[in-house]
Design a protein around this motif. Structure first.
Motif, PDB file in Angstrom:
ATOM      1  N   ASP A  48     -36.220 -11.179  -1.157  1.00  0.00           N
ATOM      2  CA  ASP A  48     -35.579 -11.059  -2.460  1.00  0.00           C
ATOM      3  C   ASP A  48     -34.075 -11.271  -2.365  1.00  0.00           C
ATOM      4  O   ASP A  48     -33.463 -11.930  -3.220  1.00  0.00           O
ATOM      5  N   VAL A  49     -33.456 -10.695  -1.338  1.00  0.00           N
ATOM      6  CA  VAL A  49     -32.010 -10.869  -1.166  1.00  0.00           C
ATOM      7  C   VAL A  49     -31.679 -12.330  -0.901  1.00  0.00           C
ATOM      8  O   VAL A  49     -30.694 -12.866  -1.419  1.00  0.00           O
ATOM      9  N   GLU A  50     -32.512 -13.009  -0.111  1.00  0.00           N
ATOM     10  CA  GLU A  50     -32.274 -14.418   0.174  1.00  0.00           C
ATOM     11  C   GLU A  50     -32.367 -15.249  -1.108  1.00  0.00           C
ATOM     12  O   GLU A  50     -31.528 -16.137  -1.353  1.00  0.00           O
ATOM     13  N   THR A  75     -27.324 -17.890   6.587  1.00  0.00           N
ATOM     14  CA  THR A  75     -28.236 -17.081   7.404  1.00  0.00           C
ATOM     15  C   THR A  75     -27.557 -15.807   7.875  1.00  0.00           C
ATOM     16  O   THR A  75     -28.156 -14.720   7.852  1.00  0.00           O
ATOM     17  N   LYS A  76     -26.300 -15.926   8.303  1.00  0.00           N
ATOM     18  CA  LYS A  76     -25.581 -14.748   8.778  1.00  0.00           C
ATOM     19  C   LYS A  76     -25.423 -13.709   7.663  1.00  0.00           C
ATOM     20  O   LYS A  76     -25.657 -12.513   7.861  1.00  0.00           O
ATOM     21  N   LEU A  77     -25.045 -14.174   6.472  1.00  0.00           N
ATOM     22  CA  LEU A  77     -24.871 -13.255   5.345  1.00  0.00           C
ATOM     23  C   LEU A  77     -26.201 -12.647   4.927  1.00  0.00           C
ATOM     24  O   LEU A  77     -26.306 -11.440   4.669  1.00  0.00           O
ATOM     25  N   SER A  78     -27.232 -13.461   4.860  1.00  0.00           N
ATOM     26  CA  SER A  78     -28.549 -12.988   4.442  1.00  0.00           C
ATOM     27  C   SER A  78     -29.092 -11.951   5.416  1.00  0.00           C
ATOM     28  O   SER A  78     -29.585 -10.895   5.008  1.00  0.00           O
ATOM     29  N   MET A  79     -29.002 -12.250   6.716  1.00  0.00           N
ATOM     30  CA  MET A  79     -29.523 -11.320   7.717  1.00  0.00           C
ATOM     31  C   MET A  79     -28.710 -10.026   7.750  1.00  0.00           C
ATOM     32  O   MET A  79     -29.257  -8.939   7.931  1.00  0.00           O
TER      33      MET A  79
END
Length: 554
Positions: free
Chosen positions: A245-247, A278-282
């Motif tokens: 959901d965040v992604e 990817t860094k922000l999402s993770m």
């Protein structure tokens, strides 16, 4: 008695009941605008699970406890559920109550009155019952929480079985239980609801409760009678659904940012790069509060540079160690808050800190005030206030100048309040003693402006209006400011004393010496208020340096 309630009396009684509710607690209240909602396409599985329980008329558990850590989207889920119900052909939602500690919407004594008011608006049969009780006992809204529950909930929906013949399900949503004032009050509230469900299992009322999984609440929900009456729904950090959901949220918002700032990107430029995304999402770890705060920071028009803002967010992520995250899952969010606060220009920082002290501080005095009135109490002009908070739009909901008389300055998420009120925020910590001293200085400033020692009188009309607002009577505002200043001064004096305070007690003594009834603002507040503040002041100065000055006067 119920039969004798005419339309005029009904309106009066409903208005009386409404004055004892938690203002702004409903899901569609203007005071919560814009409310947190789920991003389209997110929290679908969670929402479906809630609706399956609501629509299951053979359910055994009549309380659903939705819990998860700060920032996973509990309030947004509850808001979305409420909005979906209001748009449906056969709504089942009876009442909603969204607690908010930062907005001082946390009084447990108003919980069941708030629920009763909303139910009375929606169901005429119940409204007549409540108004009949108010006719007999107008002080019902001021009774204990237990007595209110008995007469507003247990008697009508249990013993009398109101609504049972017409409705299978009436849902009551309570969001942010952990923000209700006092752990014991939270326990008492839930035990009343649980016992009601055991005693009256065929009542149409069912309850959705959302909160953080605080330790005392975990103990409470695992004990009887709650253990046997509630369905447990956990929203863990870093779950597969939350991360997906965040992604989705981040991808959609980055697309919007590219459209909003077309001059910041070359037509062929990939932004953000997949590695950055990817860094922000993770790093968000399924925490919507981190993702949404980061996005607001990146798209802040005060900076007008989303590329640079993203780099700042990624720098915060890189500086947060795995050890810090293991100890404190919100460490990255703390780092982001620190980065946002560090960007406040030095020339406005003092003013910004004053605003944070009284709007965000745990004991701040301006929470819940209309924005422009609060700014006048601070002595801030419109340009000064907006300049002071220009770098905080990612963490504060700032009213527009044209509706500053109707809205308050609010934080987007309680985690920002928690951060500033915790020593872990370091130099940004809002020390309670500093909050009190600053509040004291504000009250003294207003009192001194109203006082003319040469003429030996006090006039509210002398108080400076730093932000005149169209449609607002300045004299009415001055009277309210004077009354608030005097009451605040006495409350602080009685609770904390003034040892170490920079207040000139001789000047304050002269103010009270020259304060007389009637004056313009005391007439507005009434003689009882005048007597109250005078007695309070005299009582507290008996053992202070003011004693020899003041007692001679009276």
């Amino acid at each position: 008695m119920i039969g004798n309630i005419n339309q005029s009396n009904e309106a009066f009684l409903m208005d009386t009941l409404g004055k004892h509710t938690l203002q702004g607690a409903e899901f569609n209240s203007s005071e919560r605008y814009p409310p947190p909602t789920c991003h389209p396409g997110t929290r679908v599985d969670l929402s479906d699970r809630i609706w399956r329980w609501v629509n299951n008329t053979t359910r055994e558990k009549r309380i659903l406890w939705l819990h998860g850590p700060a920032g996973v989207g509990k309030s947004a889920t509850m808001q979305t559920v409420a909005e979906e119900d209001s748009d449906s052909q056969s709504p089942v939602l009876g009442a909603t109550l969204f607690f908010s500690r930062p907005s001082k919407r946390d009084d447990p004594q108003r919980v069941f009155v708030t629920i009763a008011y909303q139910l009375a608006v929606k169901y005429p049969e119940y409204r007549q019952h409540v108004l009949g009780m108010l006719t007999v006992d107008p002080k019902l809204p001021t009774k204990s929480m237990k007595e209110q529950f008995k007469r507003l909930i247990a008697q009508p929906f249990g013993h009398m079985e109101l609504l049972k013949s017409h409705y299978d399900t009436v849902v009551i949503v309570i969001d942010g239980l952990d923000e209700c004032k006092g752990e014991q009050a939270q326990r008492d509230l839930m035990l009343l609801i649980a016992k009601f469900n055991l005693d009256f299992p065929s009542s149409p009322l069912i309850w959705i409760i959302a909160s953080r999984p605080e330790s005392h609440l975990q103990v409470l929900f695992s004990s009887e009678p709650l253990q046997s009456t509630h369905l447990d729904v956990d929203i863990p950090i870093d779950s597969d659904e939350a991360c997906r959901d965040v992604e989705l949220f981040l991808r959609d918002r980055f697309t919007e940012i590219r459209q909003k700032f077309p001059s910041s990107f070359l037509l062929t430029q990939e932004w953000p790069r997949e590695s950055q995304f990817t860094k922000l999402s993770m790093s968000s770890s399924g925490l919507f509060v981190f993702a949404s705060t980061a996005i607001r920071f990146i798209e802040d028009e005060g900076y007008n540079n989303p590329v640079m803002q993203l780099e700042k967010v990624l720098a915060v992520i890189d500086s947060t160690t795995p050890v810090e995250l293991s100890v404190h899952p919100l460490a990255s969010l703390d780092g982001l808050y620190a980065s946002i606060l560090s960007a406040i220009p030095a020339d406005v920082y003092e003013s910004t800190n004053e605003i944070l002290l009284q709007f965000v501080g745990e004991s701040g005095i301006l929470k819940g005030w209309d924005f422009s009135e609060a700014c006048n109490f601070l002595g801030f002009s419109q340009p000064r206030i907006f300049s002071s908070i220009s770098k905080l739009h990612s963490v504060l909901k700032v009213p527009r100048p044209d509706n500053a008389l109707l809205r308050e300055l609010m934080v987007y998420h309680a985690s920002f309040t928690d951060y500033l009120n915790s020593p872990r925020s370091g130099s940004f910590f809002l020390d309670p003693s500093q909050i009190r001293l600053h509040a004291l200085s504000l009250s003294v400033r207003v009192m001194r402006e109203a006082h003319c020692e040469a003429e030996s009188n006090v006039r509210a009309s002398r108080i400076l209006i730093s932000w005149p607002s169209r449609g607002q009577d300045p004299q009415d505002l001055q009277r309210r400011m004077a009354a608030e200043a005097i009451q605040l001064f006495n409350n602080l004096y009685e609770a904390h004393g003034y040892e170490g305070s920079p207040v000139d007690l001789k000047l304050i003594s002269a103010f009270f010496r020259d304060l007389e009834f009637p004056t313009a603002f005391l007439e507005t507040c009434g003689r009882s208020f005048y007597v109250l503040i005078l007695n309070s002041f005299l009582k507290t100065v008996r053992s202070s340096p003011l004693r020899g000055i003041v007692l001679v006067t009276y």
